[in-house]
Design a protein around this motif. Structure first.
Motif, PDB file in Angstrom:
ATOM      1  N   ASN A   1       0.810  -1.221   0.000  1.00  0.00           N
ATOM      2  CA  ASN A   1       0.000   0.000   0.000  1.00  0.00           C
ATOM      3  C   ASN A   1       0.844   1.271   0.000  1.00  0.00           C
ATOM      4  O   ASN A   1       0.300   2.376   0.153  1.00  0.00           O
ATOM      5  CB  ASN A   1      -0.917   0.006   1.233  1.00  0.00           C
ATOM      6  CG  ASN A   1      -1.934  -1.116   1.199  1.00  0.00           C
ATOM      7  OD1 ASN A   1      -2.593  -1.322   0.199  1.00  0.00           O
ATOM      8  ND2 ASN A   1      -2.034  -1.861   2.304  1.00  0.00           N
ATOM      9  N   ARG A   2       2.139   1.122  -0.171  1.00  0.00           N
ATOM     10  CA  ARG A   2       3.059   2.261  -0.128  1.00  0.00           C
ATOM     11  C   ARG A   2       3.947   2.262  -1.366  1.00  0.00           C
ATOM     12  O   ARG A   2       5.020   1.643  -1.379  1.00  0.00           O
ATOM     13  CB  ARG A   2       3.931   2.202   1.136  1.00  0.00           C
ATOM     14  CG  ARG A   2       3.159   2.271   2.439  1.00  0.00           C
ATOM     15  CD  ARG A   2       2.671   3.681   2.703  1.00  0.00           C
ATOM     16  NE  ARG A   2       1.866   3.768   3.921  1.00  0.00           N
ATOM     17  CZ  ARG A   2       1.323   4.889   4.364  1.00  0.00           C
ATOM     18  NH1 ARG A   2       1.494   6.014   3.681  1.00  0.00           N
ATOM     19  NH2 ARG A   2       0.593   4.902   5.455  1.00  0.00           N
ATOM     20  N   PRO A   3       3.545   2.939  -2.444  1.00  0.00           N
ATOM     21  CA  PRO A   3       4.349   2.937  -3.676  1.00  0.00           C
ATOM     22  C   PRO A   3       5.767   3.459  -3.481  1.00  0.00           C
ATOM     23  O   PRO A   3       6.657   3.105  -4.266  1.00  0.00           O
ATOM     24  CB  PRO A   3       3.546   3.852  -4.610  1.00  0.00           C
ATOM     25  CG  PRO A   3       2.154   3.832  -4.073  1.00  0.00           C
ATOM     26  CD  PRO A   3       2.285   3.685  -2.592  1.00  0.00           C
ATOM     27  N   GLY A   4       5.979   4.278  -2.459  1.00  0.00           N
ATOM     28  CA  GLY A   4       7.311   4.815  -2.230  1.00  0.00           C
ATOM     29  C   GLY A   4       8.249   3.858  -1.535  1.00  0.00           C
ATOM     30  O   GLY A   4       9.459   4.135  -1.441  1.00  0.00           O
ATOM     31  N   PHE A   5       7.744   2.730  -1.038  1.00  0.00           N
ATOM     32  CA  PHE A   5       8.585   1.727  -0.386  1.00  0.00           C
ATOM     33  C   PHE A   5       9.106   0.743  -1.432  1.00  0.00           C
ATOM     34  O   PHE A   5       8.509   0.575  -2.494  1.00  0.00           O
ATOM     35  CB  PHE A   5       7.782   0.964   0.672  1.00  0.00           C
ATOM     36  CG  PHE A   5       7.508   1.723   1.944  1.00  0.00           C
ATOM     37  CD1 PHE A   5       7.985   3.013   2.144  1.00  0.00           C
ATOM     38  CD2 PHE A   5       6.771   1.131   2.956  1.00  0.00           C
ATOM     39  CE1 PHE A   5       7.730   3.707   3.324  1.00  0.00           C
ATOM     40  CE2 PHE A   5       6.503   1.804   4.144  1.00  0.00           C
ATOM     41  CZ  PHE A   5       6.986   3.089   4.329  1.00  0.00           C
ATOM     42  N   PRO A   6      10.212   0.047  -1.136  1.00  0.00           N
ATOM     43  CA  PRO A   6      10.685  -0.993  -2.059  1.00  0.00           C
ATOM     44  C   PRO A   6       9.587  -2.016  -2.339  1.00  0.00           C
ATOM     45  O   PRO A   6       8.891  -2.464  -1.432  1.00  0.00           O
ATOM     46  CB  PRO A   6      11.866  -1.622  -1.298  1.00  0.00           C
ATOM     47  CG  PRO A   6      12.354  -0.535  -0.394  1.00  0.00           C
ATOM     48  CD  PRO A   6      11.122   0.211   0.030  1.00  0.00           C
ATOM     49  N   SER A   7       9.429  -2.377  -3.593  1.00  0.00           N
ATOM     50  CA  SER A   7       8.314  -3.232  -4.007  1.00  0.00           C
ATOM     51  C   SER A   7       8.459  -4.658  -3.498  1.00  0.00           C
ATOM     52  O   SER A   7       9.558  -5.231  -3.472  1.00  0.00           O
ATOM     53  CB  SER A   7       8.211  -3.249  -5.534  1.00  0.00           C
ATOM     54  OG  SER A   7       7.189  -4.145  -5.947  1.00  0.00           O
ATOM     55  N   THR A   8       7.317  -5.252  -3.130  1.00  0.00           N
ATOM     56  CA  THR A   8       7.268  -6.662  -2.748  1.00  0.00           C
ATOM     57  C   THR A   8       6.462  -7.482  -3.760  1.00  0.00           C
ATOM     58  O   THR A   8       6.071  -8.609  -3.476  1.00  0.00           O
ATOM     59  CB  THR A   8       6.648  -6.821  -1.352  1.00  0.00           C
ATOM     60  OG1 THR A   8       5.358  -6.183  -1.329  1.00  0.00           O
ATOM     61  CG2 THR A   8       7.538  -6.205  -0.289  1.00  0.00           C
ATOM     62  N   VAL A   9       6.219  -6.930  -4.947  1.00  0.00           N
ATOM     63  CA  VAL A   9       5.429  -7.617  -5.960  1.00  0.00           C
ATOM     64  C   VAL A   9       6.266  -8.717  -6.623  1.00  0.00           C
ATOM     65  O   VAL A   9       7.422  -8.503  -6.998  1.00  0.00           O
ATOM     66  CB  VAL A   9       4.914  -6.630  -7.022  1.00  0.00           C
ATOM     67  CG1 VAL A   9       4.222  -7.371  -8.166  1.00  0.00           C
ATOM     68  CG2 VAL A   9       3.959  -5.616  -6.388  1.00  0.00           C
ATOM     69  N   LEU A  10       5.662  -9.890  -6.760  1.00  0.00           N
ATOM     70  CA  LEU A  10       6.270 -11.004  -7.479  1.00  0.00           C
ATOM     71  C   LEU A  10       5.335 -11.413  -8.614  1.00  0.00           C
ATOM     72  O   LEU A  10       4.137 -11.589  -8.399  1.00  0.00           O
ATOM     73  CB  LEU A  10       6.492 -12.194  -6.542  1.00  0.00           C
ATOM     74  CG  LEU A  10       7.074 -13.456  -7.193  1.00  0.00           C
ATOM     75  CD1 LEU A  10       8.492 -13.225  -7.685  1.00  0.00           C
ATOM     76  CD2 LEU A  10       7.017 -14.636  -6.219  1.00  0.00           C
ATOM     77  N   ARG A  11       5.897 -11.553  -9.803  1.00  0.00           N
ATOM     78  CA  ARG A  11       5.082 -11.889 -10.982  1.00  0.00           C
ATOM     79  C   ARG A  11       5.505 -13.246 -11.552  1.00  0.00           C
ATOM     80  O   ARG A  11       6.644 -13.707 -11.347  1.00  0.00           O
ATOM     81  CB  ARG A  11       5.230 -10.802 -12.049  1.00  0.00           C
ATOM     82  CG  ARG A  11       4.712  -9.444 -11.566  1.00  0.00           C
ATOM     83  CD  ARG A  11       4.659  -8.406 -12.669  1.00  0.00           C
ATOM     84  NE  ARG A  11       4.150  -7.123 -12.156  1.00  0.00           N
ATOM     85  CZ  ARG A  11       2.858  -6.847 -12.010  1.00  0.00           C
ATOM     86  NH1 ARG A  11       1.950  -7.750 -12.372  1.00  0.00           N
ATOM     87  NH2 ARG A  11       2.474  -5.678 -11.531  1.00  0.00           N
ATOM     88  N   PRO A  12       4.583 -13.896 -12.264  1.00  0.00           N
ATOM     89  CA  PRO A  12       4.921 -15.175 -12.901  1.00  0.00           C
ATOM     90  C   PRO A  12       6.164 -15.040 -13.781  1.00  0.00           C
ATOM     91  O   PRO A  12       6.335 -14.046 -14.489  1.00  0.00           O
ATOM     92  CB  PRO A  12       3.673 -15.491 -13.735  1.00  0.00           C
ATOM     93  CG  PRO A  12       2.558 -14.781 -13.030  1.00  0.00           C
ATOM     94  CD  PRO A  12       3.173 -13.507 -12.507  1.00  0.00           C
ATOM     95  N   GLY A  13       7.011 -16.031 -13.722  1.00  0.00           N
ATOM     96  CA  GLY A  13       8.251 -16.017 -14.492  1.00  0.00           C
ATOM     97  C   GLY A  13       9.433 -15.463 -13.726  1.00  0.00           C
ATOM     98  O   GLY A  13      10.585 -15.667 -14.130  1.00  0.00           O
ATOM     99  N   ASP A  14       9.160 -14.738 -12.637  1.00  0.00           N
ATOM    100  CA  ASP A  14      10.230 -14.204 -11.788  1.00  0.00           C
ATOM    101  C   ASP A  14      10.380 -15.085 -10.548  1.00  0.00           C
ATOM    102  O   ASP A  14       9.471 -15.827 -10.174  1.00  0.00           O
ATOM    103  CB  ASP A  14       9.940 -12.774 -11.367  1.00  0.00           C
ATOM    104  CG  ASP A  14       9.934 -11.807 -12.541  1.00  0.00           C
ATOM    105  OD1 ASP A  14      10.599 -12.113 -13.553  1.00  0.00           O
ATOM    106  OD2 ASP A  14       9.253 -10.767 -12.451  1.00  0.00           O
TER     107      ASP A  14
END
Length: 352
Positions: free
Chosen positions: A326-339
């Motif tokens: 919920n904080r775009p300014g923080f380092p991302s924790t998003v993981l996507r398929p293939g990564d």
């Protein structure tokens, strides 16, 4: 010594929980298949006398009754997500809310509550365990089937390495960590307020009254949060600072000066002057949650038969920042398929 296995107990549904024992470099490590829990970790003091420096229990029932994540692997998302929800690619996901409306450490039945598959290994002079678990799409509200492998390695030097890897079949968020409560004097030796701590961090993330980050990265200079030079954990813990009141002590994320790195970099040192035991932590992660055991309330008795009270152990959780989804300014924790999500932390023990 090759890792050995014994029956530790059974869950209420009859599922067996095993205890794996490893020894190398003068360090003994015991790990449960339940939650990847570090049940004990024995380290010698300056005179060569070993003691268990992690808080924990002797029975499965004690672990399932406690809600303080003693020694556990934490996921899918370590720390808090505000209001138990986040939006990713235009879709809002509602999570298991188990902390005053927030999601904490993956929800009511996070990675600490599941039984992991465990594979022992010997690699040259090192010994270890590979723990694996696949979290189903939608488990605790998180999207995507998440395949996770966590590797515990005990080296010939007695270093304990924790390597995390995860893949997903849908975009999701991931933040894995370990929730060991450290007491370098020994798990039944009392308060850690006399331990000396240093952190390579000139900023931290302040929180509101529900312990959710405000979004600011505040300077530690001139505050109780300045551990750039080693000082006793209890030196300023009772100071009337608003942030200490929110957390009942230290329960905050420090913004590590090094940021995210490809290889572990040393960021913390914890020392018990009485025993001489020292723990140095290196990590690839950009943050570290220092929790001073504020919510230990005397309701649980540990392996040494001593009741755990406030300040009897502390946690140093290497991580991405709380509420990052919920904080775009923080380092991302998003993981996507293939990564592939990867994270590594090294614990180095010595005595001086």
């Amino acid at each position: 010594m090759r890792p050995s296995r014994s029956l530790f107990g059974r869950l209420a549904d009859g599922t067996e929980v095993h205890r794996w024992s490893l020894e190398n470099g003068g360090v003994r490590l015991a790990v449960l298949s339940l939650g990847g829990i570090v049940q004990s970790l024995e380290v010698p003091d300056r005179r060569g006398r070993p003691a268990n420096v992690s808080l924990g229990f002797d029975t499965v029932e004690a672990y399932t009754a406690a809600d303080r994540y003693f020694g556990a692997l934490v996921g899918r998302y370590g720390n808090r997500i505000a209001k138990g929800r986040f939006t990713l690619d235009g879709r809002t996901y509602r999570l298991s809310a188990n902390d005053g409306g927030n999601s904490l450490h993956g929800g009511a039945a996070g990675f600490d509550k599941v039984v992991w598959e465990v594979e022992p290994f010997v690699s040259g002079a090192d010994v270890g365990l590979r723990l694996s678990y696949t979290s189903a799409d939608g488990e605790m509200g998180f999207p995507g089937a998440l395949g996770t492998v966590v590797t515990y390695t005990l080296t010939r030097n007695g270093d304990w390495h924790v390597d995390y890897a995860a893949t997903t079949d849908k975009p999701t968020v991931v933040n894995l960590t370990s929730h060991v409560y450290w007491n370098l004097g020994g798990e039944a030796s009392g308060s850690v307020h006399g331990h000396e701590l240093s952190l390579a961090a000139s900023r931290y993330t302040p929180v509101d009254s529900s312990q959710i980050p405000t979004g600011e990265a505040a300077a530690v200079e001139g505050t109780p949060f300045d551990f750039r030079r080693a000082k006793k954990v209890g030196a300023e813990i009772r100071r009337a600072h608003p942030q200490l009141l929110h957390g009942r002590g230290f329960d905050h994320n420090w913004v590590l000066d090094k940021g995210s790195t490809a290889h572990p970099v040393e960021v913390a040192e914890l020392r018990d002057p009485a025993s001489g035991r020292t723990l140095r932590i290196a990590t690839t992660e950009p943050g570290l949650q220092f929790y001073s055991g504020n919510f230990l309330d005397g309701t649980s008795a540990g392996t040494g038969g001593t009741v755990y009270r406030q300040g009897d152990g502390l946690c140093l959780e290497t991580q991405h920042f709380p509420d990052s989804p919920n904080r775009p300014g923080f380092p991302s924790t998003v993981l996507r398929p293939g990564d592939t999500y990867r994270s590594a932390t090294v614990h180095r023990f010595s005595a001086r």
